[in-house]
Every structure is written in structure tokens, then in C-alpha cells.
Motif scaffolding. Structure first.
Motif, PDB file in Angstrom:
ATOM      1  N   MET A   1       0.848  -1.195   0.000  1.00  0.00           N
ATOM      2  CA  MET A   1       0.000   0.000   0.000  1.00  0.00           C
ATOM      3  C   MET A   1       0.889   1.253   0.000  1.00  0.00           C
ATOM      4  SD  MET A   1      -3.197   0.991   2.451  1.00  0.00           S
ATOM      5  CE  MET A   1      -2.283   1.732   3.783  1.00  0.00           C
ATOM      6  N   ILE A   2       1.977   1.229   0.771  1.00  0.00           N
ATOM      7  CA  ILE A   2       2.925   2.362   0.737  1.00  0.00           C
ATOM      8  C   ILE A   2       3.450   2.536  -0.696  1.00  0.00           C
ATOM      9  CG2 ILE A   2       5.167   3.250   1.498  1.00  0.00           C
ATOM     10  CD1 ILE A   2       4.851   1.638   4.088  1.00  0.00           C
ATOM     11  N   LEU A   3       3.810   1.410  -1.312  1.00  0.00           N
ATOM     12  CA  LEU A   3       4.406   1.455  -2.663  1.00  0.00           C
ATOM     13  C   LEU A   3       3.428   2.028  -3.688  1.00  0.00           C
ATOM     14  CD1 LEU A   3       6.712   0.667  -4.586  1.00  0.00           C
ATOM     15  CD2 LEU A   3       5.730  -1.641  -4.672  1.00  0.00           C
ATOM     16  N   GLY A   4       2.171   1.543  -3.673  1.00  0.00           N
ATOM     17  CA  GLY A   4       1.170   2.029  -4.634  1.00  0.00           C
ATOM     18  C   GLY A   4       0.932   3.519  -4.467  1.00  0.00           C
ATOM     19  N   ILE A   5       0.786   3.963  -3.213  1.00  0.00           N
ATOM     20  CA  ILE A   5       0.532   5.391  -2.938  1.00  0.00           C
ATOM     21  C   ILE A   5       1.749   6.223  -3.349  1.00  0.00           C
ATOM     22  CG2 ILE A   5       0.221   7.080  -1.088  1.00  0.00           C
ATOM     23  CD1 ILE A   5      -1.385   4.895   0.445  1.00  0.00           C
ATOM     24  N   SER A   6       2.954   5.742  -3.020  1.00  0.00           N
ATOM     25  CA  SER A   6       4.147   6.563  -3.297  1.00  0.00           C
ATOM     26  C   SER A   6       4.392   6.657  -4.804  1.00  0.00           C
ATOM     27  CB  SER A   6       5.376   6.030  -2.564  1.00  0.00           C
ATOM     28  OG  SER A   6       5.786   4.798  -3.095  1.00  0.00           O
ATOM     29  N   MET A   7       4.063   5.595  -5.555  1.00  0.00           N
ATOM     30  CA  MET A   7       4.255   5.684  -7.011  1.00  0.00           C
ATOM     31  C   MET A   7       3.319   6.726  -7.609  1.00  0.00           C
ATOM     32  SD  MET A   7       5.924   4.936  -9.641  1.00  0.00           S
ATOM     33  CE  MET A   7       6.936   3.473  -9.389  1.00  0.00           C
ATOM     34  N   ILE A   8       2.101   6.801  -7.099  1.00  0.00           N
ATOM     35  CA  ILE A   8       1.165   7.822  -7.593  1.00  0.00           C
ATOM     36  C   ILE A   8       1.686   9.218  -7.221  1.00  0.00           C
ATOM     37  CG2 ILE A   8      -1.168   8.769  -7.320  1.00  0.00           C
ATOM     38  CD1 ILE A   8      -2.049   5.766  -6.882  1.00  0.00           C
TER      39      ILE A   8
ATOM     40  N   ALA B   1      -5.446  -4.883   0.686  1.00  0.00           N
ATOM     41  CA  ALA B   1      -5.231  -3.897   1.762  1.00  0.00           C
ATOM     42  C   ALA B   1      -6.569  -3.252   2.141  1.00  0.00           C
ATOM     43  CB  ALA B   1      -4.227  -2.836   1.326  1.00  0.00           C
ATOM     44  N   GLN B   2      -7.411  -2.949   1.137  1.00  0.00           N
ATOM     45  CA  GLN B   2      -8.709  -2.327   1.431  1.00  0.00           C
ATOM     46  C   GLN B   2      -9.629  -3.286   2.175  1.00  0.00           C
ATOM     47  OE1 GLN B   2      -9.661   1.074   1.056  1.00  0.00           O
ATOM     48  NE2 GLN B   2      -7.462   0.786   1.129  1.00  0.00           N
ATOM     49  N   GLU B   3      -9.639  -4.560   1.769  1.00  0.00           N
ATOM     50  CA  GLU B   3     -10.446  -5.567   2.493  1.00  0.00           C
ATOM     51  C   GLU B   3     -10.018  -5.619   3.956  1.00  0.00           C
ATOM     52  OE1 GLU B   3     -10.267  -9.615   0.988  1.00  0.00           O
ATOM     53  OE2 GLU B   3     -10.612  -8.865  -1.036  1.00  0.00           O
ATOM     54  N   ALA B   4      -8.697  -5.657   4.165  1.00  0.00           N
ATOM     55  CA  ALA B   4      -8.173  -5.767   5.532  1.00  0.00           C
ATOM     56  C   ALA B   4      -8.503  -4.513   6.323  1.00  0.00           C
ATOM     57  CB  ALA B   4      -6.661  -5.998   5.499  1.00  0.00           C
ATOM     58  N   ALA B   5      -8.406  -3.347   5.677  1.00  0.00           N
ATOM     59  CA  ALA B   5      -8.683  -2.086   6.370  1.00  0.00           C
ATOM     60  C   ALA B   5     -10.140  -2.042   6.810  1.00  0.00           C
ATOM     61  CB  ALA B   5      -8.356  -0.899   5.457  1.00  0.00           C
ATOM     62  N   GLN B   6     -11.036  -2.492   5.918  1.00  0.00           N
ATOM     63  CA  GLN B   6     -12.461  -2.479   6.287  1.00  0.00           C
ATOM     64  C   GLN B   6     -12.742  -3.440   7.432  1.00  0.00           C
ATOM     65  OE1 GLN B   6     -14.854  -2.957   2.784  1.00  0.00           O
ATOM     66  NE2 GLN B   6     -14.289  -0.924   2.069  1.00  0.00           N
ATOM     67  N   ALA B   7     -12.145  -4.648   7.341  1.00  0.00           N
ATOM     68  CA  ALA B   7     -12.390  -5.649   8.380  1.00  0.00           C
ATOM     69  C   ALA B   7     -11.847  -5.174   9.726  1.00  0.00           C
ATOM     70  CB  ALA B   7     -11.752  -6.980   7.982  1.00  0.00           C
ATOM     71  N   ALA B   8     -10.712  -4.436   9.695  1.00  0.00           N
ATOM     72  CA  ALA B   8     -10.065  -4.032  10.948  1.00  0.00           C
ATOM     73  C   ALA B   8     -10.537  -2.656  11.422  1.00  0.00           C
ATOM     74  CB  ALA B   8      -8.545  -4.029  10.769  1.00  0.00           C
TER      75      ALA B   8
ATOM     76  N   LEU C   1      -5.909   7.252   1.414  1.00  0.00           N
ATOM     77  CA  LEU C   1      -5.011   7.262   0.251  1.00  0.00           C
ATOM     78  C   LEU C   1      -4.883   5.862  -0.338  1.00  0.00           C
ATOM     79  CD1 LEU C   1      -2.210   9.807   1.267  1.00  0.00           C
ATOM     80  CD2 LEU C   1      -4.132  10.123  -0.289  1.00  0.00           C
ATOM     81  N   GLY C   2      -4.931   4.836   0.501  1.00  0.00           N
ATOM     82  CA  GLY C   2      -4.922   3.457  -0.009  1.00  0.00           C
ATOM     83  C   GLY C   2      -6.147   3.210  -0.869  1.00  0.00           C
ATOM     84  N   ALA C   3      -7.305   3.744  -0.444  1.00  0.00           N
ATOM     85  CA  ALA C   3      -8.548   3.576  -1.210  1.00  0.00           C
ATOM     86  C   ALA C   3      -8.443   4.295  -2.554  1.00  0.00           C
ATOM     87  CB  ALA C   3      -9.731   4.126  -0.409  1.00  0.00           C
ATOM     88  N   ALA C   4      -7.880   5.520  -2.533  1.00  0.00           N
ATOM     89  CA  ALA C   4      -7.736   6.277  -3.788  1.00  0.00           C
ATOM     90  C   ALA C   4      -6.766   5.556  -4.725  1.00  0.00           C
ATOM     91  CB  ALA C   4      -7.227   7.690  -3.479  1.00  0.00           C
ATOM     92  N   ALA C   5      -5.683   5.002  -4.159  1.00  0.00           N
ATOM     93  CA  ALA C   5      -4.702   4.280  -4.982  1.00  0.00           C
ATOM     94  C   ALA C   5      -5.359   3.058  -5.628  1.00  0.00           C
ATOM     95  CB  ALA C   5      -3.501   3.868  -4.128  1.00  0.00           C
ATOM     96  N   ALA C   6      -6.186   2.341  -4.872  1.00  0.00           N
ATOM     97  CA  ALA C   6      -6.873   1.165  -5.429  1.00  0.00           C
ATOM     98  C   ALA C   6      -7.763   1.586  -6.595  1.00  0.00           C
ATOM     99  CB  ALA C   6      -7.700   0.467  -4.343  1.00  0.00           C
TER     100      ALA C   6
END
Ligand code: NAD
Length: 295
Positions: A173-180, A248-255, A261-266
Motif C-alpha cells: 500500500m505504501i508502494l502504490g501510494i508513493s508511485m502515484i 489492503a482495502q479488504e483488511a482495512a475495512q475488516a479491521a 489514500l490506499g482507497a484512492a490508490a486502489a
């Protein structure tokens, strides 16, 4: 020498099983696809007629499969056939919940288990230079580490069951966001008349420095080995980045974690994939941010 069963001989699993053979282990394996079985056989891997047959004599079982549902189905299928005490290691990238269910399935049979997803891609699988992020008990980790060390270079024990998968999706998730973020900065620099090289020279030695900039720079030029210099061939495919961001989004929702920013990256990588770019390197997201396809 350890008797190892290996289930899932695709782009990653095939060469990983081959490295276990090279290290002197006896490997029996199975994959649903004939071509994958054949490619692994050429690396010295013994091929069985089914997953159950492959695991019957094994001391350690390794699985390398596409998603959580495949792992749970294969583990449910093989567990009645494994000897009690056999160590099960899943190296696939899957959701944290399925990983924890897999651990529970193994425990019912009295088998220790590890979730041990990897980073390093197909090059790392071939060269035995993968990084393993591992979840499971200390005892299971101590048994699994010497096996994993034959397929990788760095093995990190991240804690209890499921924590290997947790580490993998947090990192990606860090990688996807940082590349954007890096790509947006290059697109803005273009509009402002600032050269790619000038931005790189400043940011690579300033507070904007990160892996997406200095190793995987999304524009051709500043980092000659980045996929941008090779027509955005992967590398790390956008489809795999999207898979990890969705996990990552599934895990974030469950937790109940808030990851805007992870959601926007997805969402942005979903658009990139919908553009037909799933097979390109994920740094090609810069074309989407420019609003035009490469060329
Ligand atoms: P792949 O699709 O090439 O291989 C998966 C293999 O599993 C296939 O050969 C398929 O036939 C086999 N399979 C599926 N169901 C099966 C079953 N029931 N029994 C036996 N075999 C079965 O995928 P891959 O690129 O090798 O990736 C494997 C895992 O590693 C995925 O979870 C992926 O996200 C992860 N991963 C991949 C990379 C990469 O760069 N390719 C990098 C890091 C992590």
C-alpha cells in the motif's frame, strides 16, 4: 535433505521448487496445468498425479497459489492426507482472513503452519533472492526458516498467524501510494517547465526521496534500469499492484482502519487496469495521470 511437497508451479512456484531441488531437497509437486508440471519437471522436481499424492510422505508442504480461495481449497483437500506434525507453508499473497483460516485448518490436524508471502517477483524466484514476510509461531518459524532460506535472501518473522500477509499488504500500500505521488510530481513538473532530471536531482537527495523515485522512477532517463526505460514492461505488473491494494482495502475495512489514500490508490490502479494496462509495469500509472496513453 527434507522431503518437501510443492503445490502450485506457476511463474513463481516453478522456479522456487527448482531452487529447493538445487539445495538437495527431495521435492514432489503438483499443479493443475500440464505445461507448469512439465517446466518444473525439467528443473528436477518430481511430479505427482494429485496434490494429495504429492503430500503423502512430505515433512514440509509449500503452496504458491493465486488467491485465498485456492489456498483454503487446497489445504482442506490435502490436510487429511498429510502426516500429523507436517509443517505447512503458504507463500501466496492472500487476504489476512483466509491466511488465519488456513492456520486454523492446519491446527485442527495438529500441523504447524506459516504464512510466508514474498516480494522480489519472478526474478527473485529464479535467483533465490526473494524476501519472505512470515507469520506463525516461533517453533514453526524455526522449522521453516532453513527451507525458506533456500528460496530467498531475507526472511523476516513478523509475528503471529496472518502477520506475514499483513506486512506484505501494508508495504505494497505504501508502494502504490508513493508511485502515484511521484508520478503526480513529474506531471506537475512537466506543466511547470521543470525537467525530469532537475526534479529527480533535487528530490532524490531531498525529503521527497523514496523507492518509487530512486529505483522505479516512472519517467525514462533518470534511473536507467527502471521499467520506464523498457516501454513499461514489468517489473511489477499493474494487475498485481491492484490485487494487493484490494487486499489492503479488504483488511482495512475488516479491521476498521481508515486508509483514504490506499482507497484512492486502489481506484486509480483499477482505472489503469480498465485502460487495458494490467500487464504493464505499475509505474505506467503516470500515463493515466497525464490523461493520455503512452507514446
Ligand atoms: P501463476 O498464476 O503463474 O501460478 C499459480 C499456479 O497455481 C498456476 O500454475 C495454477 O495452475 C496453480 N493452481 C491453481 N489452483 C491450483 C490447485 N487447486 N492445485 C494445484 N495448482 C493450482 O501465479 P504466480 O505469478 O506464480 O503467483 C503466485 C502467487 O504469488 C500469487 O498469490 C501472487 O500474487 C504472488 N506473487 C506473485 C509475484 C509475481 O511477480 N508474479 C510477486 C509476488 C507475489
Amino acid at each position: 535433505m527434507t522431503r518437501i511437497a510443492f503445490i502450485g508451479l506457476g511463474n513463481m512456484g516453478g522456479p522456487m521448487a527448482g531452487n529447493l531441488v538445487k539445495a538437495g531437497h527431495e521435492v514432489t509437486a503438483f499443479d493443475l496445468v500440464e505445461a507448469s508440471r512439465q517446466a518444473a519437471a525439467e528443473l528436477g522436481v518430481g511430479i505427482s498425479g494429485s496434490a494429495r499424492e504429492a503430500v503423502a510422505e512430505a515433512e514440509v508442504v509449500v503452496t504458491m497459489l493465486p488467491a485465498g480461495r485456492h489456498v483454503l481449497a487446497v489445504w482442506a483437500d490435502i490436510l487429511p492426507a498429510v502426516k500429523p506434525g507436517t509443517l505447512l507453508i503458504d507463500c501466496s499473497t492472500i487476504d489476512v482472513e483466509s491466511a488465519r483460516k488456513a492456520h486454523a485448518l492446519a491446527a485442527e490436524k495438529g500441523c504447524p503452519a506459516l504464512d510466508a508471502p514474498v516480494s522480489g517477483g519472478t526474478g527473485g524466484a529464479k535467483g533465490a533472492t526473494l524476501t519472505f514476510m512470515v507469520g506463525g509461531s516461533e517453533e514453526a518459524f524455526d522449522r521453516g526458516e532453513p527451507i525458506l532460506a533456500r528460496m530467498g535472501r531475507k526472511i523476516v518473522h513478523c509475528g503471529a498467524a496472518g502477520n506475514g500477509q499483513a506486512a506484505k499488504i501494508c508495504n505494497n500500500m505504501i508502494l502504490g501510494i508513493s508511485m502515484i505521488g511521484v508520478s503526480e510530481a513529474f506531471v506537475l513538473a512537466e506543466k511547470l517547465g521543470l525537467s525530469h532530471q532537475a526534479l529527480f536531482d533535487v528530490s532524490s537527495t531531498s525529503s521527497g526521496q523514496c523507492w518509487s523515485l530512486t529505483t522505479y522512477c516512472p519517467v525514462p532517463g533518470p534511473v536507467p534500469t527502471s521499467p520506464a526505460n523498457n516501454d513499461y514492461k514489468p517489473g511489477f505488473a499493474s494487475a498485481l499492484m491492484l490485487k494487493d491494494l484490494k487486499l489492503a482495502q479488504e483488511a482495512a475495512q475488516a479491521a476498521g482502519a481508515s486508509t483514504p489514500l490506499g482507497a484512492a490508490a486502489a481506484q486509480l490502479f483499477a482505472l489503469h487496469n480498465a485502460w487495458g494496462e494490467g500487464g504493464s509495469d505499475f509505474s505506467g500509472i503516470i500515463h493515466l495521470l497525464r490523461g493520455k496513453e503512452k507514446g
